[in-house]
Design a protein around this motif. Structure first.
Motif, PDB file in Angstrom:
ATOM      1  N   VAL A  79      -9.680  -3.602  47.421  1.00  0.00           N
ATOM      2  CA  VAL A  79      -9.675  -4.286  46.128  1.00  0.00           C
ATOM      3  C   VAL A  79      -8.895  -3.469  45.105  1.00  0.00           C
ATOM      4  CG1 VAL A  79     -11.092  -5.148  44.224  1.00  0.00           C
ATOM      5  CG2 VAL A  79     -11.883  -5.414  46.583  1.00  0.00           C
ATOM      6  N   ILE A  80      -8.003  -4.138  44.404  1.00  0.00           N
ATOM      7  CA  ILE A  80      -7.339  -3.569  43.232  1.00  0.00           C
ATOM      8  C   ILE A  80      -7.838  -4.340  42.019  1.00  0.00           C
ATOM      9  CG2 ILE A  80      -5.163  -3.175  42.026  1.00  0.00           C
ATOM     10  CD1 ILE A  80      -5.374  -1.453  44.446  1.00  0.00           C
ATOM     11  N   ALA A  81      -8.629  -3.678  41.179  1.00  0.00           N
ATOM     12  CA  ALA A  81      -9.181  -4.310  39.981  1.00  0.00           C
ATOM     13  C   ALA A  81      -8.412  -3.813  38.763  1.00  0.00           C
ATOM     14  CB  ALA A  81     -10.667  -3.995  39.840  1.00  0.00           C
ATOM     15  N   VAL A  82      -7.895  -4.749  37.978  1.00  0.00           N
ATOM     16  CA  VAL A  82      -7.146  -4.401  36.766  1.00  0.00           C
ATOM     17  C   VAL A  82      -8.086  -4.528  35.570  1.00  0.00           C
ATOM     18  CG1 VAL A  82      -5.126  -4.879  35.351  1.00  0.00           C
ATOM     19  CG2 VAL A  82      -5.032  -5.274  37.825  1.00  0.00           C
TER      20      VAL A  82
ATOM     21  N   ASN B 141       4.837  -1.306  44.357  1.00  0.00           N
ATOM     22  CA  ASN B 141       5.460   0.010  44.209  1.00  0.00           C
ATOM     23  C   ASN B 141       4.637   1.157  44.786  1.00  0.00           C
ATOM     24  OD1 ASN B 141       8.048  -0.185  42.387  1.00  0.00           O
ATOM     25  ND2 ASN B 141       6.558  -1.580  41.452  1.00  0.00           N
ATOM     26  N   GLU B 142       3.330   1.036  44.771  1.00  0.00           N
ATOM     27  CA  GLU B 142       2.473   2.177  45.092  1.00  0.00           C
ATOM     28  C   GLU B 142       1.815   2.104  46.475  1.00  0.00           C
ATOM     29  OE1 GLU B 142       2.468   4.599  43.030  1.00  0.00           O
ATOM     30  OE2 GLU B 142       3.314   3.661  41.229  1.00  0.00           O
ATOM     31  N   ILE B 143       1.771   0.922  47.076  1.00  0.00           N
ATOM     32  CA  ILE B 143       1.060   0.760  48.343  1.00  0.00           C
ATOM     33  C   ILE B 143       2.033   0.284  49.418  1.00  0.00           C
ATOM     34  CG2 ILE B 143      -0.815  -0.480  49.525  1.00  0.00           C
ATOM     35  CD1 ILE B 143      -2.191  -0.706  46.793  1.00  0.00           C
ATOM     36  N   GLU B 144       2.034   0.970  50.532  1.00  0.00           N
ATOM     37  CA  GLU B 144       2.961   0.626  51.605  1.00  0.00           C
ATOM     38  C   GLU B 144       2.296  -0.161  52.728  1.00  0.00           C
ATOM     39  OE1 GLU B 144       4.864   4.122  53.040  1.00  0.00           O
ATOM     40  OE2 GLU B 144       5.856   4.585  51.121  1.00  0.00           O
TER      41      GLU B 144
END
Length: 315
Positions: free
Chosen positions: A42-45, A88-91
């Motif tokens: 999960v990426i929570a903004v 940009n940050e996760i491959e």
């Protein structure tokens, strides 16, 4: 054993941390059920929340990263920040799921999105088209008129929101679209990126009441229409020309009856002619202003930039 698909769930949050915790619990259930097929993160903004978030998310099996923004930038721009961050940050990932954290986008429906995108061989973005909504009657009426106004002004149909799944190979096209900063789904439609839909019922909120009230719906709707400013300018020009043509025919008919026939012409014919003439001038002025604004916007060339998100991140 099939390849394990890495899925990042992107969700913007503003003062709704209790609902977010319930969302994580439900994602854990989906993770446990499909642990051999999918790996969820999960990426929570955190969109400038004024309420404190929970102290620790490490107790949840699902990995959670929180992006804290410097200021509140709104739901749509928070999504754009999150998408650019992942790009940009996760491959290591296969899909990005864009969803709300309040329960209206149900975690169990992610499986339906995954089935649909697999059918399309990861060639399209898949959106959740709502079969049944849980909002108030006033909201439903407003949303009904919004959809038809959007179609009338843009020539495009929009019957879905943010809940969607993006394959990795299409994320580059998405994050380089400037219009997603105003309206995510409208920007995808305008960009010509291929997409499809799957029918899914909208869920009920976990906690509290929806932040999307009638006023916010109006702002949200205008943002989606603004994405089509170029097309909208041409449509305004077309309808203005139609109006000017009708007005010109009307004036010509009145003058013809007065000058070349013996028909009785009411005394207010001259006043009516002046009124119609003023309408023509107003239509011409509005059209000219819109076209000048459209041409002015086209002279400013903004190259695609996938790192705008860095300006908003605090931590």
């Amino acid at each position: 054993m099939p390849d394990l698909k890495k899925i990042y769930c992107l969700t913007p949050i503003y003062n709704d941390w209790e609902s977010f915790a319930i969302l994580l619990e439900n994602l854990d259930k989906i993770q446990s059920k499909f642990s051999k097929e999918f790996d969820f993160s999960v990426i929570a903004v955190n969109d400038g929340s004024t309420e404190m978030l929970l102290d620790d998310y490490s107790t949840f099996p699902v990995k959670v990263d929180i992006l804290n923004l410097k200021v509140n930038i709104g739901h749509q721009r928070a999504i754009a920040v999150g998408l650019q961050y992942i790009y940009n940050e996760i491959e290591n990932f296969d899909y990005v799921v864009v969803m709300d954290s309040d329960g209206e986008d149900k975690p169990e429906d992610i499986i339906e999105l995954l089935k649909k995108i697999k059918e399309q061989n990861d060639s399209k973005i898949i959106f959740a088209q709502r079969k049944k909504r849980q909002e108030s009657m006033l909201f439903k009426i407003g949303y009904f008129f919004y959809k038809y106004l959007f179609y009338f002004l843009t020539g495009q149909k929009i019957n879905f929101g943010n809940f969607s799944i993006i394959p990795k190979k299409l994320l580059s096209k998405v994050v380089h679209q400037n219009n997603i900063w105003n309206h995510y789904s409208g920007g995808i439609i305008q960009s010509k990126i291929p997409f499809d839909k799957v029918l899914i019922d909208r869920g009920k909120r976990y906690q509290g009441v929806s932040k999307m009230n009638f006023n916010n719906l109006i702002i949200h709707g205008l943002s989606s229409i603004a994405v089509y400013f170029d097309f909208l300018s041409l449509r305004i020009l077309r309808y203005s020309l139609y109006g000017i043509l009708i007005c010109t025919i009307s004036i010509s008919y009145i003058l013809y009856q007065k000058l070349f026939t013996n028909n009785a012409i009411p005394g207010w014919a001259s006043s009516l002619t002046l009124i119609i003439t003023s309408i023509i001038l107003q239509l011409f002025s509005v059209t000219l202003i819109v076209l000048l604004l459209q041409l002015s916007s086209r002279k400013n060339i903004n190259p695609p930039n996938s790192k705008i998100y860095l300006d908003f991140l605090e931590s």
